[in-house]
Design a protein around this motif. Structure first.
Motif, PDB file in Angstrom:
ATOM      1  N   GLY A   1      45.832 -85.920  -3.116  1.00 27.89           N
ATOM      2  CA  GLY A   1      45.757 -85.844  -5.069  1.00 27.89           C
ATOM      3  C   GLY A   1      45.295 -86.493  -5.089  1.00 27.89           C
ATOM      4  O   GLY A   1      44.517 -87.803  -4.871  1.00 27.89           O
ATOM      5  N   LEU A   2      44.517 -86.363  -6.619  1.00 30.47           N
ATOM      6  CA  LEU A   2      43.902 -87.243  -7.948  1.00 30.47           C
ATOM      7  C   LEU A   2      44.764 -88.579  -8.812  1.00 30.47           C
ATOM      8  O   LEU A   2      45.466 -88.190  -8.900  1.00 30.47           O
ATOM      9  N   ARG A   3      43.921 -89.211  -8.318  1.00 27.12           N
ATOM     10  CA  ARG A   3      45.448 -90.821  -8.251  1.00 27.12           C
ATOM     11  C   ARG A   3      44.337 -90.775  -9.964  1.00 27.12           C
ATOM     12  O   ARG A   3      42.679 -90.368 -10.335  1.00 27.12           O
ATOM     13  N   ASP A   4      44.740 -91.525 -10.828  1.00 36.90           N
ATOM     14  CA  ASP A   4      44.665 -91.625 -12.338  1.00 36.90           C
ATOM     15  C   ASP A   4      43.264 -91.533 -12.889  1.00 36.90           C
ATOM     16  O   ASP A   4      42.922 -91.295 -13.460  1.00 36.90           O
ATOM     17  N   ASP A   5      43.062 -92.906 -12.024  1.00 31.49           N
ATOM     18  CA  ASP A   5      41.614 -93.959 -12.517  1.00 31.49           C
ATOM     19  C   ASP A   5      40.434 -93.622 -12.324  1.00 31.49           C
ATOM     20  O   ASP A   5      40.077 -94.281 -12.531  1.00 31.49           O
ATOM     21  N   GLY A   6      39.904 -92.564 -11.344  1.00 33.84           N
ATOM     22  CA  GLY A   6      38.893 -92.609 -11.409  1.00 33.84           C
ATOM     23  C   GLY A   6      38.318 -91.305 -11.668  1.00 33.84           C
ATOM     24  O   GLY A   6      38.817 -91.106 -12.022  1.00 33.84           O
ATOM     25  N   LEU A   7      36.980 -91.156 -10.953  1.00 36.15           N
ATOM     26  CA  LEU A   7      35.836 -91.104 -11.208  1.00 36.15           C
ATOM     27  C   LEU A   7      35.352 -89.831 -10.353  1.00 36.15           C
ATOM     28  O   LEU A   7      35.512 -89.802  -9.188  1.00 36.15           O
ATOM     29  N   PHE A   8      35.834 -88.690 -10.535  1.00 39.72           N
ATOM     30  CA  PHE A   8      35.329 -87.673 -10.245  1.00 39.72           C
ATOM     31  C   PHE A   8      34.269 -86.020 -10.408  1.00 39.72           C
ATOM     32  O   PHE A   8      34.109 -86.531 -12.001  1.00 39.72           O
ATOM     33  N   VAL A   9      33.826 -85.970  -9.343  1.00 43.78           N
ATOM     34  CA  VAL A   9      32.343 -85.029  -9.631  1.00 43.78           C
ATOM     35  C   VAL A   9      32.355 -83.942  -9.238  1.00 43.78           C
ATOM     36  O   VAL A   9      33.171 -83.639  -8.271  1.00 43.78           O
ATOM     37  N   ASP A  10      32.590 -83.187 -10.662  1.00 44.85           N
ATOM     38  CA  ASP A  10      31.994 -81.697 -10.389  1.00 44.85           C
ATOM     39  C   ASP A  10      30.741 -81.464 -10.201  1.00 44.85           C
ATOM     40  O   ASP A  10      29.513 -81.159 -10.679  1.00 44.85           O
ATOM     41  N   ALA A  11      29.469 -81.603  -9.079  1.00 43.47           N
ATOM     42  CA  ALA A  11      28.219 -80.979  -9.094  1.00 43.47           C
ATOM     43  C   ALA A  11      27.910 -80.008  -9.429  1.00 43.47           C
ATOM     44  O   ALA A  11      26.444 -80.025  -9.265  1.00 43.47           O
ATOM     45  N   THR A  12      28.552 -79.052  -9.924  1.00 42.13           N
ATOM     46  CA  THR A  12      28.347 -77.716  -9.730  1.00 42.13           C
ATOM     47  C   THR A  12      29.086 -77.065 -10.265  1.00 42.13           C
ATOM     48  O   THR A  12      29.947 -75.820 -10.130  1.00 42.13           O
ATOM     49  N   PHE A  13      28.640 -77.399 -11.783  1.00 41.40           N
ATOM     50  CA  PHE A  13      30.315 -76.789 -12.557  1.00 41.40           C
ATOM     51  C   PHE A  13      30.072 -74.959 -12.374  1.00 41.40           C
ATOM     52  O   PHE A  13      30.888 -75.043 -12.552  1.00 41.40           O
ATOM     53  N   GLY A  14      28.877 -74.859 -12.727  1.00 41.02           N
ATOM     54  CA  GLY A  14      29.255 -73.156 -12.904  1.00 41.02           C
ATOM     55  C   GLY A  14      29.551 -72.536 -14.183  1.00 41.02           C
ATOM     56  O   GLY A  14      29.003 -72.797 -15.530  1.00 41.02           O
ATOM     57  N   ARG A  15      30.914 -72.424 -13.798  1.00 37.88           N
ATOM     58  CA  ARG A  15      31.487 -71.809 -14.887  1.00 37.88           C
ATOM     59  C   ARG A  15      33.138 -72.412 -15.325  1.00 37.88           C
ATOM     60  O   ARG A  15      33.273 -72.118 -16.577  1.00 37.88           O
ATOM     61  N   GLY A  16      33.189 -73.802 -14.350  1.00 37.86           N
ATOM     62  CA  GLY A  16      33.558 -74.094 -14.648  1.00 37.86           C
ATOM     63  C   GLY A  16      35.918 -74.340 -14.051  1.00 37.86           C
ATOM     64  O   GLY A  16      36.269 -74.503 -14.339  1.00 37.86           O
TER      65      GLY A  16
ATOM     66  N   ASP B   1      30.347 -76.700  -4.838  1.00 37.98           N
ATOM     67  CA  ASP B   1      30.522 -76.159  -4.328  1.00 37.98           C
ATOM     68  C   ASP B   1      29.009 -74.962  -5.150  1.00 37.98           C
ATOM     69  O   ASP B   1      28.867 -74.844  -5.375  1.00 37.98           O
ATOM     70  N   LEU B   2      28.421 -74.387  -3.601  1.00 37.28           N
ATOM     71  CA  LEU B   2      27.052 -73.930  -3.386  1.00 37.28           C
ATOM     72  C   LEU B   2      26.908 -72.660  -3.995  1.00 37.28           C
ATOM     73  O   LEU B   2      26.082 -71.995  -3.982  1.00 37.28           O
ATOM     74  N   GLY B   3      27.815 -71.818  -3.917  1.00 29.71           N
ATOM     75  CA  GLY B   3      27.634 -70.164  -4.778  1.00 29.71           C
ATOM     76  C   GLY B   3      26.864 -70.545  -5.878  1.00 29.71           C
ATOM     77  O   GLY B   3      27.154 -71.348  -7.351  1.00 29.71           O
ATOM     78  N   VAL B   4      26.493 -69.114  -6.039  1.00 30.57           N
ATOM     79  CA  VAL B   4      25.691 -68.774  -7.603  1.00 30.57           C
ATOM     80  C   VAL B   4      26.898 -68.094  -8.731  1.00 30.57           C
ATOM     81  O   VAL B   4      27.638 -68.108  -7.650  1.00 30.57           O
ATOM     82  N   SER B   5      26.751 -69.330  -9.445  1.00 28.43           N
ATOM     83  CA  SER B   5      27.854 -68.536 -10.485  1.00 28.43           C
ATOM     84  C   SER B   5      28.089 -67.495 -11.012  1.00 28.43           C
ATOM     85  O   SER B   5      26.738 -66.512 -10.651  1.00 28.43           O
ATOM     86  N   SER B   6      28.949 -66.538 -11.061  1.00 27.85           N
ATOM     87  CA  SER B   6      29.249 -65.181 -11.559  1.00 27.85           C
ATOM     88  C   SER B   6      28.446 -65.225 -12.526  1.00 27.85           C
ATOM     89  O   SER B   6      28.047 -63.421 -12.435  1.00 27.85           O
ATOM     90  N   PRO B   7      28.057 -65.449 -13.540  1.00 27.87           N
ATOM     91  CA  PRO B   7      27.301 -65.286 -14.912  1.00 27.87           C
ATOM     92  C   PRO B   7      25.942 -64.734 -14.661  1.00 27.87           C
ATOM     93  O   PRO B   7      25.771 -64.339 -14.900  1.00 27.87           O
ATOM     94  N   GLN B   8      25.911 -66.098 -13.162  1.00 19.59           N
ATOM     95  CA  GLN B   8      24.062 -66.687 -13.389  1.00 19.59           C
ATOM     96  C   GLN B   8      23.580 -64.432 -12.680  1.00 19.59           C
ATOM     97  O   GLN B   8      22.898 -63.566 -12.760  1.00 19.59           O
ATOM     98  N   LEU B   9      24.461 -64.357 -11.582  1.00 19.84           N
ATOM     99  CA  LEU B   9      24.310 -63.024 -10.793  1.00 19.84           C
ATOM    100  C   LEU B   9      24.143 -61.709 -11.850  1.00 19.84           C
ATOM    101  O   LEU B   9      23.547 -61.130 -11.948  1.00 19.84           O
ATOM    102  N   ASP B  10      25.551 -62.098 -12.788  1.00 20.10           N
ATOM    103  CA  ASP B  10      25.915 -60.617 -13.591  1.00 20.10           C
ATOM    104  C   ASP B  10      24.991 -60.153 -14.321  1.00 20.10           C
ATOM    105  O   ASP B  10      25.220 -59.383 -15.204  1.00 20.10           O
TER     106      ASP B  10
END
Length: 294
Positions: free
Chosen positions: A1-16, A84-93
């Motif tokens: 679970g995500l504790r309230d006060d921490g920092l999380f990183v989405d290192a490959t935002f893609g489309r969110g 998340d190492l996938g190429v995002s769909s908008p890039q591919l499309d």
């Protein structure tokens, strides 16, 4: 679970998609730092989460994770990092980005079009042996030599500018078509990985992620082909075994060298049936999770 006060990183935002899920579970004091090197992704992030005070987005490659967390993490300990190492769909499309051999567009393939050399520049100028190496090592293409020679012969007559044109030449040069797979698929994958230095960036990103995480923090990596997954698997295996692997046999070793740095949670996971229905591109996705121990 995500504790309230921490920092999380989405290192490959893609489309969110992932960022949205993290924010749903994040407490009011938590922070989410999103990273993407694609300017279109960053613009999308700013639009989508502009009213969200817990969210920050930075345009960069995730290999630079450590300095980004230091700069934007507001001094918080890092509780979770997602790659998340996938190429995002908008890039591919989007044919204009040049990732697709199905939709004709300019032959570019750079996730950050302001940096590095485009796929066109590479196939038009690199020695045939280098092109073959990229097809073989990064595309895992068996007929890399033949296909690279065909590219080199054709570019001398007329340089490549479009994805459709290159795909056509690759198709003709590939003698063994796999069922249900465009004959240019592997070569295009190789080019994309090379143009974006994806594997080098992944190795740097994994090292940096581990350094940034607090003890008990989690690293989640989703990869989309065997080359990426192999790098992730070996990285995790090395840290589970500790440094002892790299030391000479007969050396008296202090115990700390044998202490694992991470714990791996569960086995590598593939997408569920439901996930596949919702997102057919998750077919080849493999997820691995590690927790930092010390």
């Amino acid at each position: 679970g995500l504790r309230d006060d921490g920092l999380f990183v989405d290192a490959t935002f893609g489309r969110g998609g992932h960022s949205a899920r993290i924010l749903e579970q994040l407490g009011p004091e938590g922070r989410l730092l999103a990273i993407d090197r694609d300017p279109q992704a960053v613009a999308a992030a700013q639009r989508r989460f502009q009213a969200e005070p817990r969210f920050m987005v930075v345009r960069a490659a995730f290999g630079a994770l450590e300095s980004l967390v230091a700069q934007h993490g507001q001094g918080r300990a890092c509780r979770g990092i997602l790659l998340d190492l996938g190429v995002s769909s908008p890039q591919l499309d989007d044919p204009e980005r040049g990732f697709s051999f199905l939709n004709d567009g300019p032959l570019d393939m750079r996730m950050d079009p302001s940096r590095g050399i485009s796929a066109a520049e590479f196939v038009n100028t690199a020695p045939a042996e280098e092109i073959a190496r990229v097809f073989k090592e990064y595309g895992e293409e068996r007929f890399s030599g033949r296909m690279a020679r065909a590219v080199a012969e054709r570019r001398d007559i007329k340089p490549f500018e479009r994805t459709g044109d290159l795909a056509e030449v690759l198709k003709v040069a590939n003698p063994a078509w796999e069922k249900g797979k465009n004959p240019a698929t592997r070569a295009f994958q190789g080019l994309r990985i090379h143009v974006n230095n994806e594997l080098g960036d992944l190795e740097a990103g994994l090292e940096a992620a581990l350094d940034c995480l607090e003890v008990g923090g989690r690293l989640v990596v989703i990869s989309f082909h065997s080359l990426e997954d192999r790098i992730v698997k070996l990285f995790m295996r090395k840290l589970v075994k500790g440094e002892a692997d790299n030391l000479p046999r007969n050396l008296p070793v202090r115990h700390v060298a044998f202490e694992p740095k991470i714990k791996v949670h569960g086995k590598a996971q593939s997408a569920s049936e439901a996930e596949l229905k919702a997102n057919p591109r998750s077919r080849s996705a493999i997820m691995r999770v590690a927790e930092k121990l010390r």
